[in-house]
Design an enzyme around this catalytic site. Structure first.
Site, PDB file in Angstrom:
ATOM      1  N   CYS A  51      68.723  52.590  54.088  1.00  0.00           N
ATOM      2  CA  CYS A  51      68.546  52.700  55.543  1.00  0.00           C
ATOM      3  C   CYS A  51      69.508  53.762  56.083  1.00  0.00           C
ATOM      4  O   CYS A  51      70.718  53.694  55.855  1.00  0.00           O
ATOM      5  CB  CYS A  51      68.800  51.350  56.208  1.00  0.00           C
ATOM      6  SG  CYS A  51      68.919  51.454  58.011  1.00  0.00           S
TER       7      CYS A  51
ATOM      8  N   ASP B 149      73.508  61.044  69.129  1.00  0.00           N
ATOM      9  CA  ASP B 149      72.210  61.348  68.526  1.00  0.00           C
ATOM     10  C   ASP B 149      72.221  62.790  68.027  1.00  0.00           C
ATOM     11  O   ASP B 149      72.724  63.700  68.699  1.00  0.00           O
ATOM     12  CB  ASP B 149      71.089  61.139  69.548  1.00  0.00           C
ATOM     13  CG  ASP B 149      69.720  61.045  68.890  1.00  0.00           C
ATOM     14  OD1 ASP B 149      69.126  59.958  68.912  1.00  0.00           O
ATOM     15  OD2 ASP B 149      69.253  62.068  68.339  1.00  0.00           O
TER      16      ASP B 149
ATOM     17  N   ASN C  28      63.154  51.690  71.053  1.00  0.00           N
ATOM     18  CA  ASN C  28      61.775  51.814  70.607  1.00  0.00           C
ATOM     19  C   ASN C  28      61.521  50.807  69.498  1.00  0.00           C
ATOM     20  O   ASN C  28      62.317  50.678  68.567  1.00  0.00           O
ATOM     21  CB  ASN C  28      61.516  53.240  70.092  1.00  0.00           C
ATOM     22  CG  ASN C  28      61.650  54.268  71.204  1.00  0.00           C
ATOM     23  OD1 ASN C  28      61.161  54.065  72.303  1.00  0.00           O
ATOM     24  ND2 ASN C  28      62.338  55.368  70.926  1.00  0.00           N
TER      25      ASN C  28
ATOM     26  N   GLY D  46      57.203  54.877  68.878  1.00  0.00           N
ATOM     27  CA  GLY D  46      57.859  56.052  68.305  1.00  0.00           C
ATOM     28  C   GLY D  46      59.145  55.733  67.575  1.00  0.00           C
ATOM     29  O   GLY D  46      59.978  56.619  67.380  1.00  0.00           O
TER      30      GLY D  46
ATOM     31  N   HIS E 128      68.366  49.888  67.271  1.00  0.00           N
ATOM     32  CA  HIS E 128      69.282  50.808  67.954  1.00  0.00           C
ATOM     33  C   HIS E 128      68.891  50.936  69.410  1.00  0.00           C
ATOM     34  O   HIS E 128      67.722  50.823  69.774  1.00  0.00           O
ATOM     35  CB  HIS E 128      69.300  52.180  67.287  1.00  0.00           C
ATOM     36  CG  HIS E 128      67.958  52.826  67.097  1.00  0.00           C
ATOM     37  ND1 HIS E 128      67.107  52.468  66.082  1.00  0.00           N
ATOM     38  CD2 HIS E 128      67.335  53.813  67.782  1.00  0.00           C
ATOM     39  CE1 HIS E 128      66.010  53.206  66.146  1.00  0.00           C
ATOM     40  NE2 HIS E 128      66.118  54.030  67.181  1.00  0.00           N
TER      41      HIS E 128
HETATM   42  P1  5GP Z   1      63.931  56.260  67.400  1.00  0.00           P
HETATM   43  O1  5GP Z   1      62.968  57.412  67.403  1.00  0.00           O
HETATM   44  O2  5GP Z   1      63.786  55.427  66.131  1.00  0.00           O
HETATM   45  O3  5GP Z   1      63.905  55.433  68.645  1.00  0.00           O
HETATM   46  O4  5GP Z   1      65.376  56.898  67.396  1.00  0.00           O
HETATM   47  C1  5GP Z   1      65.977  57.415  66.255  1.00  0.00           C
HETATM   48  C2  5GP Z   1      66.984  58.428  66.708  1.00  0.00           C
HETATM   49  O5  5GP Z   1      67.836  58.717  65.633  1.00  0.00           O
HETATM   50  C3  5GP Z   1      66.361  59.764  67.148  1.00  0.00           C
HETATM   51  O6  5GP Z   1      66.712  60.007  68.502  1.00  0.00           O
HETATM   52  C4  5GP Z   1      66.972  60.784  66.182  1.00  0.00           C
HETATM   53  O7  5GP Z   1      67.289  62.008  66.806  1.00  0.00           O
HETATM   54  C5  5GP Z   1      68.199  60.064  65.692  1.00  0.00           C
HETATM   55  N1  5GP Z   1      68.595  60.444  64.347  1.00  0.00           N
HETATM   56  C6  5GP Z   1      67.786  60.563  63.266  1.00  0.00           C
HETATM   57  N2  5GP Z   1      68.494  60.899  62.175  1.00  0.00           N
HETATM   58  C7  5GP Z   1      69.793  60.992  62.586  1.00  0.00           C
HETATM   59  C8  5GP Z   1      71.013  61.306  61.910  1.00  0.00           C
HETATM   60  O8  5GP Z   1      71.061  61.565  60.709  1.00  0.00           O
HETATM   61  N3  5GP Z   1      72.150  61.312  62.664  1.00  0.00           N
HETATM   62  C9  5GP Z   1      72.136  61.033  63.988  1.00  0.00           C
HETATM   63  N4  5GP Z   1      73.308  61.077  64.638  1.00  0.00           N
HETATM   64  N5  5GP Z   1      71.014  60.715  64.663  1.00  0.00           N
HETATM   65  C10 5GP Z   1      69.855  60.700  63.969  1.00  0.00           C
HETATM   66 ZN    ZN Z   2      69.994  49.519  58.382  1.00  0.00          ZN
END
Ligand code: 5GP
Ligand code: ZN
Length: 113
Positions: free
Chosen positions: A4, A30, A86, A92, A99
């Site tokens: 993960c 992010d 989300n 999405g 998170h």
């Molecule tokens: P979701 O789309 O699942 O609601 O949010 C996932 C978030 O994780 C996205 O906004 C994406 O930019 C962020 N994210 C994905 N990979 C990484 C990473 O390796 N480091 C950081 N800091 N954020 C990440």
């Molecule tokens: Zn996890």
């Protein structure tokens, strides 16, 4: 969960810009910010998403919602901010570890994640 992404960030195996940490919660910037301030707040324990919140772990989620305004204050988000989680593909969700996005630093449109 070793595969993960966010568990690996908590473990320090993948670098992140930490903004807050305590025994159970971790917060970091992010990697692809959608607003001037875009922070992700996560439980250290792996919970797949909102659907994984149960009577057994909901106290941790309540704690996250104490941490979120403290982070917003520390970040100077005096004009307000948005909290987004989300859940599932239609929303999405791209990382299956619970998170909460904190978005702020400018007036936000409704289209913004
Ligand atoms: P979701 O789309 O699942 O609601 O949010 C996932 C978030 O994780 C996205 O906004 C994406 O930019 C962020 N994210 C994905 N990979 C990484 C990473 O390796 N480091 C950081 N800091 N954020 C990440
Ligand atoms: Zn996890």
């Amino acid at each position: 969960m070793s595969d993960c992404l966010f568990c690996r960030i908590v473990a320090g195996e993948i670098p992140s810009t930490k903004v807050y940490e305590d025994d159970t919660v971790f917060a970091f910037r992010d990697i692809a910010p959608q607003a001037p301030t875009h922070i992700l707040v996560i439980p250290k324990v792996h919970i797949p998403g909102c659907d994984g919140v149960t009577a057994e772990n909901s106290a941790l989620v309540a704690h996250i919602f104490e941490v979120i305004p403290a982070i917003a204050r520390a970040e100077g988000l005096t004009g307000g901010y948005r909290v987004v989680s989300n859940c599932g593909p239609d929303a999405g969700q791209t990382v299956p570890h619970l998170h909460f996005h904190i978005l702020g630093g400018k007036p936000l449109t409704l289209e913004m994640a």
